[in-house]
Scaffold this active site. Structure first.
Site, PDB file in Angstrom:
ATOM      1  N   THR A   1       2.750   0.571  -4.764  1.00 13.76           N
ATOM      2  CA  THR A   1       3.609  -0.373  -6.008  1.00 13.76           C
ATOM      3  C   THR A   1       2.600  -0.097  -7.169  1.00 13.76           C
ATOM      4  OG1 THR A   1       3.443  -1.646  -3.972  1.00 13.76           O
ATOM      5  CG2 THR A   1       4.039  -3.005  -5.702  1.00 13.76           C
ATOM      6  N   THR A   2       1.750  -0.371  -7.356  1.00 11.14           N
ATOM      7  CA  THR A   2       0.982  -0.131  -8.526  1.00 11.14           C
ATOM      8  C   THR A   2       1.104   1.135  -9.653  1.00 11.14           C
ATOM      9  OG1 THR A   2      -0.891  -0.829  -6.773  1.00 11.14           O
ATOM     10  CG2 THR A   2      -1.439  -0.583  -9.588  1.00 11.14           C
ATOM     11  N   TRP A   3       1.363   2.177  -8.958  1.00 10.83           N
ATOM     12  CA  TRP A   3       2.095   3.354  -9.307  1.00 10.83           C
ATOM     13  C   TRP A   3       2.960   3.394 -10.127  1.00 10.83           C
ATOM     14  CZ3 TRP A   3       3.360   8.255  -6.395  1.00 10.83           C
ATOM     15  CH2 TRP A   3       3.278   9.132  -7.887  1.00 10.83           C
TER      16      TRP A   3
ATOM     17  N   LYS B   1       0.731  -1.045  -0.283  1.00  9.70           N
ATOM     18  CA  LYS B   1       0.089   0.174   0.086  1.00  9.70           C
ATOM     19  C   LYS B   1       1.084   1.831  -0.377  1.00  9.70           C
ATOM     20  CE  LYS B   1      -3.025  -0.941  -0.591  1.00  9.70           C
ATOM     21  NZ  LYS B   1      -3.238  -2.052  -2.329  1.00  9.70           N
TER      22      LYS B   1
ATOM     23  N   HIS C   1       7.242  -7.787  -1.741  1.00 10.35           N
ATOM     24  CA  HIS C   1       7.632  -6.904  -1.194  1.00 10.35           C
ATOM     25  C   HIS C   1       8.364  -7.566  -0.056  1.00 10.35           C
ATOM     26  CE1 HIS C   1       3.836  -4.898  -2.046  1.00 10.35           C
ATOM     27  NE2 HIS C   1       3.020  -5.511  -1.893  1.00 10.35           N
TER      28      HIS C   1
ATOM     29  N   ARG D   1      -7.647   3.566  -5.567  1.00  5.29           N
ATOM     30  CA  ARG D   1      -8.409   4.001  -4.444  1.00  5.29           C
ATOM     31  C   ARG D   1      -8.448   5.977  -4.838  1.00  5.29           C
ATOM     32  NH1 ARG D   1     -10.043   6.100   0.924  1.00  5.29           N
ATOM     33  NH2 ARG D   1      -7.301   6.076   0.983  1.00  5.29           N
ATOM     34  N   LYS D   2      -7.843   6.335  -3.484  1.00  2.00           N
ATOM     35  CA  LYS D   2      -7.638   8.161  -3.970  1.00  2.00           C
ATOM     36  C   LYS D   2      -6.422   8.296  -4.270  1.00  2.00           C
ATOM     37  CE  LYS D   2     -10.758   9.842  -0.745  1.00  2.00           C
ATOM     38  NZ  LYS D   2     -11.208  10.076   1.459  1.00  2.00           N
TER      39      LYS D   2
ATOM     40  N   SER E   1      -4.713   2.900   3.905  1.00  2.07           N
ATOM     41  CA  SER E   1      -5.242   2.511   3.094  1.00  2.07           C
ATOM     42  C   SER E   1      -4.854   0.987   2.327  1.00  2.07           C
ATOM     43  CB  SER E   1      -3.505   2.870   1.999  1.00  2.07           C
ATOM     44  OG  SER E   1      -4.122   2.708   0.802  1.00  2.07           O
TER      45      SER E   1
END
Ligand code: A3P
Length: 305
Positions: free
Chosen positions: A57-59, A54, A116, A269-270, A146
């Site tokens: 990572t995705t970004w 959280k 991770h 999410r945000k 998150s």
């Protein structure tokens, strides 16, 4: 592997986490983690993104993929960042000690993976390699909030397992968190980045969000593929923004990923700094800030408050 010999702690409802080398994991990941620890031999030009869950990572997966594969916009529109850049433990080594996905590419393009796993468990793997590591961290209060949202979404189908923020905060502060303790995870890579700055780049979610253009350029330099055109950098920043990524069907999908019990859309999410202010009580903020001072500030690492 006999999990019953490892320490365990109650985590959420009837679920528990298992401790491996001082860090807490879901039981189903212990064997996969051990496969990575025992079998992964990075190539000198491998690039590994490491994060505490959280932290963004995705970004950063989408950004690193774009830096290494210029003109990747069409790929990002049809594949989830987690499918473009696999996790070593959850995807690459999920089933086998010598996975096919590890085959060295025919050209000399770097392989890009994520994990991770804490440095404390990958010490031998990383110390014996010239591979490049990018560690992305995020302030602990936003990580906690998150994570709390993410876990509740992942358990959405079973309302009995909903998780209160107070429970989540207790577990986080006790270090009993997915891949936690958070502070040990961050410090392991922070220290490594100071020891081996040519191989390990340490970045924060907050500084990246404040200056994404500057950081995409820095990452390009660090990875040995600097940008010649500012426009290329701007394109990557835009294509990897949460607004653009979360507009794609593949990232809006409510389907569960194949490697984790959470829907594809739960990774967006945000994507803001300081959302914890909308959720955490003053008491929880103080509790986490006290820990942050003890664990980070006392070492001169003035981050996280
Ligand atoms: P929030 O829950 O605070 O919104 P991870 O990728 O490590 O699982 O982290 C998920 C967090 O990163 C979520 O934070 C998510 O919204 C945010 N995120 C995902 N994609 C992002 C992007 N392109 N830009 C900024 N933040 C992003």
């Amino acid at each position: 592997m006999d999990l019953s010999s490892l320490p365990r702690e109650k985590w959420l409802g009837d679920d528990y986490l298992v401790q491996l080398g001082g860090f807490w994991f879901l039981p189903q990941f212990v064997k996969k983690n051990k496969r990575v620890i025992n079998n992964y031999k990075p190539l000198p030009n491998d690039v590994i993104l490491v994060t505490f869950p959280k932290s963004g990572t995705t970004w950063l997966k989408s950004i690193l993929y774009s830096i290494l594969n210029r003109s990747s916009r069409h790929k990002l529109a049809v594949e989830h960042p987690h499918d473009l850049v696999p996790f070593l433990e959850a995807q690459v080594f999920a089933e086998a000690d010598e996975p096919l996905a590890l085959a060295a590419p025919s050209d000399d393009r770097p392989r890009l993976f994520a994990t991770h796993l804490p440095y404390q468990l990958l010490t031998k793997t990383l110390d014996s390699s010239e591979c490049k590591v990018i560690y992305l961290t995020r302030n602990p209060k936003d990580v906690l909030v998150s994570l709390w949202h993410f876990v509740n979404k992942w358990n959405m189908e079973n309302p009995d397992r909903s998780w209160s923020l107070d429970e989540a905060t207790d577990k986080f502060c006790d270090g009993v968190s997915l891949c936690g303790p958070y502070y040990d995870h961050v410090l392991g890579y922070k220290e490594l980045s100071l020891k081996r700055p040519k191989n390990v780049m340490f970045v924060t979610f907050e500084e990246m969000l404040e200056d994404p253009h500057g950081y995409v350029k820095k990452l390009g330099d660090f990875l040995g593929c600097p940008f010649e055109e500012e426009e290329e950098v701007d394109d990557i920043v835009k294509n990897c923004s949460i607004e653009v990524l979360s507009s794609y069907d593949v990232n809006k999908s409510k389907e569960s990923t194949t490697w984790f019990p959470s829907p594809y859309n739960s990774f967006f999410r945000k994507g803001k700094i300081g959302d914890y202010k909308n959720y955490l009580s003053n008491e929880s903020v103080q509790r986490i800030d006290t820990l942050t001072k003890e664990r980070f500030h006392s070492l001169g690492f003035m981050y996280g408050i």
